[in-house]
Design an enzyme around this catalytic site. Structure first.
Site, mmCIF file in Angstrom:
data_model
loop_
_atom_site.group_PDB
_atom_site.id
_atom_site.type_symbol
_atom_site.label_atom_id
_atom_site.label_comp_id
_atom_site.label_asym_id
_atom_site.label_seq_id
_atom_site.Cartn_x
_atom_site.Cartn_y
_atom_site.Cartn_z
ATOM 1 C CG ASP A 62 -12.548 -0.677 2.252
ATOM 2 O OD1 ASP A 62 -12.073 -1.417 1.384
ATOM 3 O OD2 ASP A 62 -11.872 -0.162 3.149
ATOM 4 C CB SER A 109 -8.072 2.131 -2.321
ATOM 5 O OG SER A 109 -8.050 2.032 -0.899
ATOM 6 C CD1 TRP A 169 -2.427 1.635 2.406
ATOM 7 C CD2 TRP A 169 -2.789 1.571 0.215
ATOM 8 N NE1 TRP A 169 -3.444 2.530 2.118
ATOM 9 C CE2 TRP A 169 -3.689 2.518 0.773
ATOM 10 C CE3 TRP A 169 -2.824 1.361 -1.167
ATOM 11 C CZ2 TRP A 169 -4.594 3.252 0.009
ATOM 12 C CZ3 TRP A 169 -3.744 2.087 -1.935
ATOM 13 C CH2 TRP A 169 -4.600 3.014 -1.350
ATOM 14 C CD GLU A 216 -3.699 -4.684 8.831
ATOM 15 O OE1 GLU A 216 -3.881 -4.895 10.051
ATOM 16 O OE2 GLU A 216 -2.753 -4.008 8.398
ATOM 17 C CB VAL A 251 -0.157 -7.788 7.620
ATOM 18 C CG1 VAL A 251 -1.013 -7.489 8.848
ATOM 19 C CG2 VAL A 251 1.321 -7.743 7.996
ATOM 20 C CE LYS A 257 -11.594 -2.914 4.685
ATOM 21 N NZ LYS A 257 -10.522 -3.534 3.891
#
Length: 337
Positions: free
Chosen positions: A244, A138, A14, A281, A279, A191
């Site tokens: 998202d 994104s 990212w 999340e 990772v 989410k």
């Protein structure tokens, strides 16, 4: 567009994708990583970027392992650090951050020990900074290639939000503004837990109906919690909420959905995370989301079942059955007959 000096903290997928975007927008960009091997790899070959196929990091982007160099009077600091390392990075940055420095958190997550969202973690460690958040559908893999999307920026003042909006916005990256910082963060964080559940459903061989139901009821759970925490309900029908959620539950790029899929296929959570090799999340956020639901007395049955699968060894198929066989209820408790 005016050129600004922008520092991106975190050279994962990212952070690297945002650096590519910001450089394309004409800004002077520094990309920092604490990992020497990451700095060396990006400086050596800017066309072979792990997990960003087809992307190229422009030569103009300065990649550094020196925090002092990276934080030398930037106009904007972007936190793109994985959630477990946000507080540590903020602590390291604190002596170098000047009062009033505009900082935007581009990460998503909730700190397990404090139940604070990442922006509030950064605020704790950088109390004199002007801290904002950016979130939305994104995936880095697409942003790095200039594939169109939209995001939302939340800040304490409209002026700060518009400043960040102007820096990021371009023909393929549209940015909206919203004053609800906590709502933007909550939607963008939880989410990921719902996406794990959607991936599990895919791994079990369930269909589109199942995923649509999980997504719809998932955003209902997130919204209920957000309202209890003082967030604005409209935020969760926007980019950092349903937007998202849709992309994270359905995309092949979604590490959370992919980890859930592997769990549904029979892998343990640890095996799934190792196989995804990024990772995940949602695994870090699941316990925190459950703790928040208890703290604010909000029912979140999907979150409860995900926690049982992740941390107590519950069979995923049984978890789905238990969700479906709960007691009868209405879809929206605020409506009257």
């Amino acid at each position: 567009m005016l050129m600004n000096r922008v520092t991106v903290l975190g050279a994962g997928t990212w952070g690297t994708a945002l650096s590519i975007l910001l450089c394309r927008n004409g800004h002077e960009v520094s990309l920092w990583s604490k990992l020497e091997r990451e700095v060396a790899a990006l400086n050596e070959n800017r066309e072979v970027i792990p997990n960003l196929p087809g992307a190229k990091l422009p030569q103009e982007v300065r990649v550094t392992g020196s925090l002092e160099e990276a934080l030398s009077e930037p106009d904007l600091v972007v936190f793109a650090v994985a959630s477990p390392y946000v507080r540590e990075t903020a602590k390291l940055s604190a002596p170098l951050i000047r009062p009033g420095q505009i900082v935007v958190n581009a990460g998503k997550g909730i700190e397990g020990s404090t139940l604070e969202t990442l922006t509030h973690v950064i605020m704790d460690e950088l109390p004199e900074a002007d801290v904002a958040v950016m979130s939305g559908p994104s995936h880095a893999e697409e942003v790095s290639r200039g594939i169109p999307t939209t995001c939302v920026v939340g800040a304490s003042t409209k002026e700060t939000a518009v400043f960040i909006q102007d820096i990021f916005m371009c023909e393929f990256f549209r940015v909206y503004t919203n004053p609800d910082i906590s709502g933007i963060e909550l939607g963008g964080s939880i989410k990921n837990v719902i996406a794990l559940a959607a991936g599990v459903a895919d791994g079990l061989g369930f269909g589109d109906n199942t995923k649509a139901a999980l997504m719809t009821r998932g955003i209902a759970e997130i919204t209920r919690l957000g309202i209890a925490m003082g967030c604005r309900a409209d935020t969760f029908s926007g980019l950092s909420g349903i937007g998202d959620l849709i992309v994270t539950c359905t995309s092949r790029h979604s590490r959370n959905r992919n980890a859930g899929y592997l769990i549904g296929q029979g892998r343990t959570p640890d095996e799934a995370m190792k196989e995804v090799n990024q990772v995940v999340e949602g695994v870090y956020c699941a316990k925190a989301a459950l703790a928040l639901s208890k703290k604010y007395h909000v029912q979140m049955p999907i979150i409860e079942q995900v926690n049982l699968v992740l941390f107590e060894g519950k069979d995923p198929r049984t978890a789905v059955s238990d969700l479906l066989l709960r007691g009868r209820t209405t879809e929206n408790g605020s409506m009257e007959w």
